[in-house]
Every structure is written in structure tokens, then in C-alpha cells.
Design a protein around this motif. Sequence first.
Motif, PDB file in Angstrom:
ATOM      1  N   ALA A  99       0.843  -1.206   0.000  1.00  0.00           N
ATOM      2  CA  ALA A  99       0.000   0.000   0.000  1.00  0.00           C
ATOM      3  C   ALA A  99       0.879   1.257   0.000  1.00  0.00           C
ATOM      4  CB  ALA A  99      -0.932  -0.005   1.213  1.00  0.00           C
ATOM      5  N   LEU A 100       1.933   1.244   0.817  1.00  0.00           N
ATOM      6  CA  LEU A 100       2.838   2.405   0.868  1.00  0.00           C
ATOM      7  C   LEU A 100       3.525   2.629  -0.473  1.00  0.00           C
ATOM      8  CD1 LEU A 100       4.655   2.351   4.316  1.00  0.00           C
ATOM      9  CD2 LEU A 100       3.348   4.242   3.313  1.00  0.00           C
ATOM     10  N   ALA A 107      -2.021  -1.958  -5.704  1.00  0.00           N
ATOM     11  CA  ALA A 107      -1.446  -2.664  -4.549  1.00  0.00           C
ATOM     12  C   ALA A 107      -2.075  -4.040  -4.404  1.00  0.00           C
ATOM     13  CB  ALA A 107      -1.671  -1.839  -3.274  1.00  0.00           C
ATOM     14  N   ARG A 108      -3.375  -4.098  -4.539  1.00  0.00           N
ATOM     15  CA  ARG A 108      -4.099  -5.322  -4.186  1.00  0.00           C
ATOM     16  C   ARG A 108      -4.093  -6.372  -5.281  1.00  0.00           C
ATOM     17  NH1 ARG A 108      -9.792  -3.451  -1.969  1.00  0.00           N
ATOM     18  NH2 ARG A 108     -10.176  -5.545  -2.755  1.00  0.00           N
ATOM     19  N   ARG A 109      -3.775  -5.978  -6.510  1.00  0.00           N
ATOM     20  CA  ARG A 109      -3.917  -6.944  -7.612  1.00  0.00           C
ATOM     21  C   ARG A 109      -2.921  -8.093  -7.509  1.00  0.00           C
ATOM     22  NH1 ARG A 109      -0.792  -5.609 -12.355  1.00  0.00           N
ATOM     23  NH2 ARG A 109      -2.497  -6.043 -13.801  1.00  0.00           N
ATOM     24  N   ILE A 110      -1.736  -7.826  -6.960  1.00  0.00           N
ATOM     25  CA  ILE A 110      -0.765  -8.908  -6.758  1.00  0.00           C
ATOM     26  C   ILE A 110      -0.870  -9.387  -5.319  1.00  0.00           C
ATOM     27  CG2 ILE A 110       1.679  -9.562  -6.840  1.00  0.00           C
ATOM     28  CD1 ILE A 110       0.512  -8.729  -9.563  1.00  0.00           C
ATOM     29  N   LYS A 111      -1.162 -10.674  -5.148  1.00  0.00           N
ATOM     30  CA  LYS A 111      -1.362 -11.209  -3.802  1.00  0.00           C
ATOM     31  C   LYS A 111      -0.027 -11.624  -3.187  1.00  0.00           C
ATOM     32  CE  LYS A 111      -5.655 -10.586  -4.416  1.00  0.00           C
ATOM     33  NZ  LYS A 111      -6.132  -9.709  -5.489  1.00  0.00           N
ATOM     34  N   GLY A 152      -9.844 -11.735  -3.634  1.00  0.00           N
ATOM     35  CA  GLY A 152      -9.091 -11.044  -2.594  1.00  0.00           C
ATOM     36  C   GLY A 152     -10.040 -10.622  -1.500  1.00  0.00           C
ATOM     37  N   LEU A 153      -9.909  -9.356  -1.092  1.00  0.00           N
ATOM     38  CA  LEU A 153     -10.738  -8.864  -0.007  1.00  0.00           C
ATOM     39  C   LEU A 153     -12.107  -8.381  -0.490  1.00  0.00           C
ATOM     40  CD1 LEU A 153      -7.877  -6.987   1.815  1.00  0.00           C
ATOM     41  CD2 LEU A 153      -9.236  -8.787   2.844  1.00  0.00           C
ATOM     42  N   GLY A 154     -12.385  -8.503  -1.774  1.00  0.00           N
ATOM     43  CA  GLY A 154     -13.648  -8.018  -2.319  1.00  0.00           C
ATOM     44  C   GLY A 154     -13.384  -6.898  -3.292  1.00  0.00           C
ATOM     45  N   PHE A 155     -13.940  -6.994  -4.503  1.00  0.00           N
ATOM     46  CA  PHE A 155     -13.637  -6.119  -5.633  1.00  0.00           C
ATOM     47  C   PHE A 155     -12.135  -5.984  -5.884  1.00  0.00           C
ATOM     48  CE2 PHE A 155     -13.218  -1.683  -7.515  1.00  0.00           C
ATOM     49  CZ  PHE A 155     -13.099  -2.215  -8.790  1.00  0.00           C
ATOM     50  N   ASP A 156     -11.618  -6.997  -6.499  1.00  0.00           N
ATOM     51  CA  ASP A 156     -10.237  -6.952  -6.937  1.00  0.00           C
ATOM     52  C   ASP A 156     -10.226  -7.016  -8.461  1.00  0.00           C
ATOM     53  OD1 ASP A 156     -10.104  -7.782  -4.117  1.00  0.00           O
ATOM     54  OD2 ASP A 156      -7.970  -7.958  -4.505  1.00  0.00           O
TER      55      ASP A 156
END
Lengths: 374, 405
Positions: free
Chosen positions: A20-21, A147-151, A309-313
Motif C-alpha cells: 500500500a505504501l 497494490a491489491r492486484r498482486i497477492k 481477494g478482499l472483495g472487488f479486486d
Amino acid sequence: MATEVLADDRALREARRRRALAAMEAHDIDALLLGREANARYVAGAQRLWTAGSRPFGPGCVFVRATGAIHLVSTWDEGIPDDIPHEHLFGITWNPGKLLAWLTSIEGLDQAGRIGTDSLTPRFATLLSKFFPSADLVDAEPALEAARRIKTREEVDAIRASISVAETALEAARSELAPGVSERHLAAVFMEAMARQGVTTPAIQRVAWISSAPRGQGPDAARVAQCGDLVVLEAAVMAAGYSGEVGRTWPVGQNSVDVATKDLYGRADDLRRHLLDACRPGASCAGLLAAYEDGGHPLPPFPIASGLGLGFDVPVVTRQLPNTAAQERLEPGMALTVSAYVAGQDGRGILHKEAVLVTPDGPEVLTSAPYWST
Amino acid sequence: MTVAGTLAEVADLGRMQRDRWTKLQTAMVEQAVDALVLLGNSNVSYATGESWPLADPGQANVERPVAVVISEDDWPHLFTSFPEAAERDLGLPESHLHGPMYLEFDESAEAFGRVLSELVPEDGRIAIDELPGSLRRTCELFFWNSTPASADDVIGACKLVKTPDELRLLRTVLHMTEQAIAPVQAALVPGTRQTELTARFLRAAFELGAQANILDAIWQVMPARLADGPWTTHAGVACPLLTTERELRQGDVLWVDTGISYAGFASDFGRTWVVGTEPTARQQAQFRAWREILDAVLAVTRAGATGADLTGAARAASGGGQRPWMEHFYLGHGLGVESAEAPFIGTDLGDAYDERQVLAAGMVLVLEPLVWDEGAAGYRAEEVIAITDDGYIPLTDYPYDPYGD
């Protein structure tokens, strides 16, 4: 077995926060004001109350890049990671004035030149502009999606665990399939089996649909499957915040399966294999749409792939977003569900939904629920 | 002809939507709005009558129906993956049915902007409920130099007072919830896990026809003393705390809170239970004190009363200046297409706000006072009522067992 409300594990939290950073730096965002629970959980790692349905924006989580500090709306510290101190918690409020006073008191937020939000409402757009007059209010979703697209490895583990719960609950519903079974009974059995595994939150709640019956979304009278019907079972749960999804279609009354149905299953299997082949690292998501077109299968009215993921990825691949699909490249570390849907001339359809992890060596299928076979 | 604050014998969905449409059009004229753009699940449901099994909020951001209401039009526009179903079930004409929009993505947001620019008259004033980034970018291209108006102000004014058809459907979903909770309570024994209670509740609710679970059901074991519970910002009761696989023990005091949806309406259920034993005399006294507070509030509840009348009655009945409800919530809230909607009474918006909340016949209130008895936990339950001209009618009749006579 979890008998306490626990924050997400430290390794999971730290890996996500680093991503995220990095995304904030890349997108030149000084602070995040997050309303979406998936984003808040990604950066904070806190477990808060689950509710169904979309929610309007309200800044319930703040992440300031300069201080590295996270500030959360939570009246209690249960489920809150120990690196978010009590002074950074703010009790639930119904009063926008109090909420804005809290936001303006957060160290570093008043110096932020670019404040990213993950959505807005007209009211918050006005209020935030007024209380942070020198800041640009920018859309943070592109940064968060990046950030979230790559797990991370820890996230993949969480997705695997969630899929396992979904598959066990799917099998419980499937074992109830028989002439006379209703859609609502199958949903009820699924929900019970999910909760008995310790997971009480579904990701989608239309669990079973008889594919030959006219599609309706409303509170229909209990629809009942007859011999020869094909029943789609869509299992999707949120376990520890992560979605696990799988879909299978089974005929009711196996003795009645005719040649046309066997042919339909053959086509569904063919499409499924082509879709999985398209999940190669470096490939464009247009390849998923092409798998349908090349096989002569009409695209369904719902997404044929969406991020896990956490929802809407991302990605979300649907016939309405061809250019988006063409621009989106699959990369190692992306996790997605891929839906193979074929329909016969009599309106009966087959949906097989798989979870896939894109790896450097190609697609790894994470789902393993059995298929109907002759 | 229907009377405010009464229930229709049978819900007539067509009449319900016509009544809503009249209210929406009136409110749009009053607030000088030419077009309403609705993304929020409950707002779309209100404007179109569409209902569906609600998804996790993350999923709900991607795949969601979108509605547009144009001033002086006869029907809402609905953007959906299943237009044939909407035509059949909602009676919407083909001219007002559109394919789905994925407004998180610029590609879809731009397509939506093009459709919108044809539907909305030039210089028309638009109100919207949510502004995801992609839609903000698009609308700057097509429409607005300034921020649009808030659609929640328009919808909020309409949904405050329920029609007789809406009250009937609310009663239906509330009864469905109570029917689903009864077997859960009957099977409550020491050794049961919290998640097993959820399993039983969801099983029963979906068998009865619930469309969705809308709240991760709460079966909170209350500590005897506040200090035994989690730290809180206000040094008061922490609730609701999440469900785990914790095993329930004899004598545990459970605060229960659940909700489901049906036909676009949300339910709310709250009670206090004791595990495996009868309440003690002290616990029965807590319930009597709670009942006195509730009765005092109900005694002043009628059309024309203000929120401050209700909070004042609750305070007086609890024997002093204490606010006998959760400090981070409210004494009461509305219920309808959302599990908590206006009016809100007793929030941290303050007494002056409560004084401005004037009850009207047809409003719905969920009253949730509590009694905290330091050293012996406390009692909390939720009572759902509809306001009438001379009082109220209860919308639920679930017993308070094991408390009371």
C-alpha cells in the motif's frame, strides 16, 4: 479454531502495508481516507462488523504516509492490531462535525497535499474540500487496485483457506440434489454448512439457480428442480476477510441425462480448459473474452472473470469492458475466478467457476470440487 | 384508499412502487432536482422495486444495478444484467431497461455518461448518492463543474414514512426472522458454539425464503463488569462484538442481534438470552427496569412527538440523567430498505437534533434501550413499532423468554 476476535496476522498485515505504501508513493498520494472495508482491512488488518450490500462512503480508516500511522473508526479495541494504539481509535459517530474534527486532529493529515479517497458522496466531497482546503482530493482506487492486484504469499494462503470452506459447503448443498429440491433449500444447506466450518459471512448469496427456469432475482416463490433440470451452485464465502469462490452445475436425476446434456457438458469443459489456458502470465485479459468467441460461445451477461481477494479486486472481465480487458495484463501473483458458462437451445445452462492463481509457470487451479460426469 | 400507519392486508407491489414514484417525483420538484442517479443497493431497490440477494460490500461495488430517475417521467431507468427479468417482474418498459454498468471502470463510466447526457435535459440539476472516482472523472467530462446534489436527501425524504404496503412487507420479513430465531433459541444449550447458532439461524432463515443475510449475526457473551470486556473510547459497553467459535457456558448472558432481507426490506432482531438456566432474581430485575424504560418511551410515542420526547422519557424512567442506550448508537432508529435508516433518535447529533425529529404516522422505529447492571451484565432488546396518529402498533410479537413472568 478461532474463539477470539483476532486482528489479521502480523506477517499478512506488514506485507500488505508495504504494498500500500509503495502504491501511495507511485501515485503521489500523501494520505488515504478509506470507506471501503476491503481497503481498510488491507491497510489496517482490523476485523470489523460485516454487513451485506453496498455502503456509501464514509472515512472510517486513515493512513498517513509521512507518519506511517493508521487511524480507525472503532469504539473498541477488540479485533484491532496492537500496532494501532488506543489514541488512534475514534468511536462510531453519527455526527459529521465530530468526524471532521477528528480528521483534522490527525497528525500529518493537515499537511497532506494529495488526499486519496476510495469513493465519495456529494456531502463528503463538499466537507472534505472545506476542511482540507489546501489538499487535492484524488481518486485512490487506482493506487489501491495496483497494490491489491498482486497477492502476497500470506494472502494466497488466506484465499486457499476460503476456497476450502466454500467447496465443503458446496458439497453439502450438492448432496441434497434430487427431484423436488428447491433453490432456497440448497441455499439454506449451503449457509449452514459454511457457518458450521466457523465462517459466518457469505460473499454472494444467490447460491443455487435452476438454469432452465426463467431468471429472476426477486423473492420468487420457492423454485423447485425437476428431473432433468440443471442446477447451478455458486459457492462464495468471505473467510478471514478473503473471498473463496467455486461454481459447479449438476443435473437433477442422473438417469435422465440425454445426449444433448452430455454434449453441453462437453462444451462447458472445452470452454473451461480454454479459459484456464488464457490465464498465463503476460497474457492480456482479452484472451479470456477470446476463449468464448473462438469457441462460438455467446458471452454471458455477467463477468467471466474477477479478481479474488478482499472483495472487488481487478481484473473484472466482462463483455461490457472490452477495452479494459485488452489493457489489463495478467501477472504472477494475481488470483481470479474464471467462469465458463454455456447454454443450450432449451435455455439450460452450465456454469463452472474456477479459482486460478497466475504463477510464473502458468495458471495454478486452486479449486478442486468434483464435476458431474457420466 | 389507505391510512397512514396501517398495514395493508396483502402487500401490493405495484401500488407500493406507484406510491414511491409519486413521492420521489414530488421530492424532486421540492428539491429542484431534475435527475436522480442511484448506485446504492438500497436506493436502487427503493426506486425500482428490484430486490436481489445482497452480496458482500466489495462484490456489491462491482456488480450492482444502477437506477436513474428523471423528473416528470413515468418509470425509472434500470441498468441491469437481467433486463428481461426486470421487464417481467417489475413491469418496466423496454425503453427504460439498459444493460449493466460497471461504474468502477472508466470504460463503463464513460458509456454511462453518454447515456445520461441523452436522458438528462441540458443544464438539468443532477443528484447522486455515490461518487466513485471513475464516475467523478466522467461526469466532469459530461456535466458538472461543481459537485452534484445529494440523492440521499431526496430518497431520505421519501422513505421516512412507510406506506401500508411497505409496512406489510416489513412485518413479513420481521416475522420470517422471528420464525428463524425460535428454533435457535430452543436449541440453546451449554457447549454450543456461537457459529453453530449462526448456522442454525441461516439454515432456518433461508428455508423460509430469506433473500440474504444482511448482518453477521451477533451472539455476544456479555461480561459481568465493563472492565472484563474490551477497552472502549467512551468507557461504556462494547457491542456488537463479532461471532467466533467460542463455546457457550451455563449462565452466559447473550446479547443477540440479527437481520435478514426479503423483497428489498431489512429486518432487525434483538433480545437477551441466558444459556442453560433461568435468569436470576437480579437479572429479572434488570428486565423489569428495561421494560419500564421501554413502556415510558412507548407512552409518549405517537405522531407529533419529537425524538427528544422519547429520549427524555427514557432518561426519566432510568432514574436520572443517564442515557439508557448505547452511547455509540441510539435509543431508536428507523427500519425499511436499510437495517438502520432515519429517523435516528438519541445519537451524538445531540438534543437539539432530537427535538427537530418529529414523528409522523407510518414511520417505523426500532427502540433499543438497555439496562447495564455493573457486576451482573445487563439486559438489551429491540422492539419494532410503526407510529400511528394516537400511538403505535407493534410489528413484532416475539417473547422475551427466559425473562419476564
